[in-house]
Design a protein around this motif. Structure first.
Motif, short mmCIF file in Angstrom:
data_model
loop_
_atom_site.label_atom_id
_atom_site.label_comp_id
_atom_site.label_asym_id
_atom_site.label_seq_id
_atom_site.Cartn_x
_atom_site.Cartn_y
_atom_site.Cartn_z
N LEU A 51 31.70 20.78 10.10
CA LEU A 51 31.24 21.76 9.12
C LEU A 51 31.40 23.21 9.58
O LEU A 51 30.99 24.13 8.87
CB LEU A 51 29.78 21.47 8.75
N SER A 52 31.94 23.39 10.77
CA SER A 52 32.15 24.73 11.33
C SER A 52 30.86 25.55 11.33
O SER A 52 30.80 26.67 10.81
CB SER A 52 33.25 25.47 10.56
N ILE A 53 29.82 24.96 11.90
CA ILE A 53 28.53 25.62 12.00
C ILE A 53 28.02 25.53 13.43
O ILE A 53 28.60 24.81 14.25
CB ILE A 53 27.47 24.99 11.06
N THR A 54 26.97 26.25 13.70
CA THR A 54 26.29 26.16 14.99
C THR A 54 24.85 25.73 14.73
O THR A 54 24.17 26.30 13.89
CB THR A 54 26.30 27.51 15.72
N ILE A 55 24.43 24.70 15.44
CA ILE A 55 23.05 24.23 15.36
C ILE A 55 22.40 24.54 16.70
O ILE A 55 22.82 24.03 17.73
CB ILE A 55 22.99 22.72 15.04
N ARG A 56 21.40 25.39 16.68
CA ARG A 56 20.70 25.78 17.91
C ARG A 56 19.81 24.64 18.40
O ARG A 56 19.34 23.83 17.62
CB ARG A 56 19.86 27.04 17.67
N ASP A 57 19.58 24.63 19.70
CA ASP A 57 18.73 23.59 20.29
C ASP A 57 17.36 23.54 19.61
O ASP A 57 16.82 22.46 19.38
CB ASP A 57 18.53 23.84 21.79
N ALA A 58 16.80 24.71 19.28
CA ALA A 58 15.48 24.78 18.66
C ALA A 58 15.47 24.17 17.26
O ALA A 58 14.40 23.85 16.73
CB ALA A 58 15.00 26.22 18.60
N GLU A 59 16.64 24.00 16.66
CA GLU A 59 16.73 23.42 15.31
C GLU A 59 16.87 21.90 15.33
O GLU A 59 16.79 21.26 14.29
CB GLU A 59 17.92 24.03 14.57
N VAL A 60 17.09 21.34 16.50
CA VAL A 60 17.24 19.89 16.62
C VAL A 60 15.84 19.28 16.70
O VAL A 60 15.34 18.93 17.76
CB VAL A 60 18.11 19.51 17.84
N LEU A 61 15.23 19.18 15.54
CA LEU A 61 13.88 18.65 15.41
C LEU A 61 13.93 17.34 14.62
O LEU A 61 14.75 17.19 13.72
CB LEU A 61 13.01 19.65 14.64
N PRO A 62 13.03 16.40 14.92
CA PRO A 62 13.03 15.14 14.18
C PRO A 62 12.97 15.34 12.66
O PRO A 62 13.66 14.64 11.92
CB PRO A 62 11.78 14.43 14.70
N ALA A 63 12.20 16.30 12.19
CA ALA A 63 12.09 16.52 10.74
C ALA A 63 13.43 16.89 10.11
O ALA A 63 13.69 16.54 8.95
CB ALA A 63 11.07 17.61 10.46
N ASN A 64 14.27 17.58 10.84
CA ASN A 64 15.58 18.00 10.31
C ASN A 64 16.59 16.86 10.30
O ASN A 64 17.62 16.96 9.62
CB ASN A 64 16.14 19.16 11.13
N PHE A 65 16.33 15.79 11.03
CA PHE A 65 17.30 14.71 11.18
C PHE A 65 16.72 13.34 10.84
O PHE A 65 17.28 12.32 11.23
CB PHE A 65 17.88 14.72 12.61
N GLU A 66 15.64 13.31 10.10
CA GLU A 66 14.97 12.04 9.78
C GLU A 66 15.81 11.16 8.87
O GLU A 66 15.87 9.95 9.05
CB GLU A 66 13.60 12.30 9.15
N THR A 67 16.47 11.75 7.88
CA THR A 67 17.33 11.00 6.95
C THR A 67 18.57 11.85 6.66
O THR A 67 18.54 13.07 6.91
CB THR A 67 16.62 10.74 5.60
N PRO A 68 19.62 11.27 6.14
CA PRO A 68 20.76 12.09 5.73
C PRO A 68 20.37 13.17 4.70
O PRO A 68 20.88 14.28 4.75
CB PRO A 68 21.74 11.07 5.14
N LEU A 69 19.43 12.86 3.81
CA LEU A 69 18.97 13.87 2.86
C LEU A 69 18.25 15.02 3.57
O LEU A 69 18.41 16.19 3.20
CB LEU A 69 18.04 13.24 1.82
#
Length: 80
Positions: A51-69
């Motif tokens: 997707l040509s994006i940057t995801i910061r370490d602080a953004e890698v939270l369970p709530a952000n990755f719980e489901t594909p939605l």
């Protein structure tokens, strides 16, 4: 990029990282132990590349990755 396209990309990325997993839009990825900490890092890396994006370490939270939605909703904050 439409929300449907982002969701399709997210599901494809999860399937690439965990090929044996059956994944749909509302699959509980963490609660069902489909992704663990190592596969989560692989997923983040793949999404960044695809997707040509940057995801910061602080953004890698369970709530952000719980489901594909949830991942799609998180990526919307990134302008996708």
């Amino acid at each position: 990029m439409t929300e449907d396209t982002v969701l399709t990309t997210v599901i494809a990325a999860v399937r690439e990282v965990v090929p044996e997993a059956e994944v749909s839009a509302d699959t509980l990825l963490i609660a069902r132990k489909i992704i663990d900490s190592l596969s989560l890092l692989s997923l983040v890396s793949l999404l960044e590349k695809d997707l040509s994006i940057t995801i910061r370490d602080a953004e890698v939270l369970p709530a952000n990755f719980e489901t594909p939605l949830a991942i799609r909703a998180f990526l919307k904050t990134k302008g996708l």
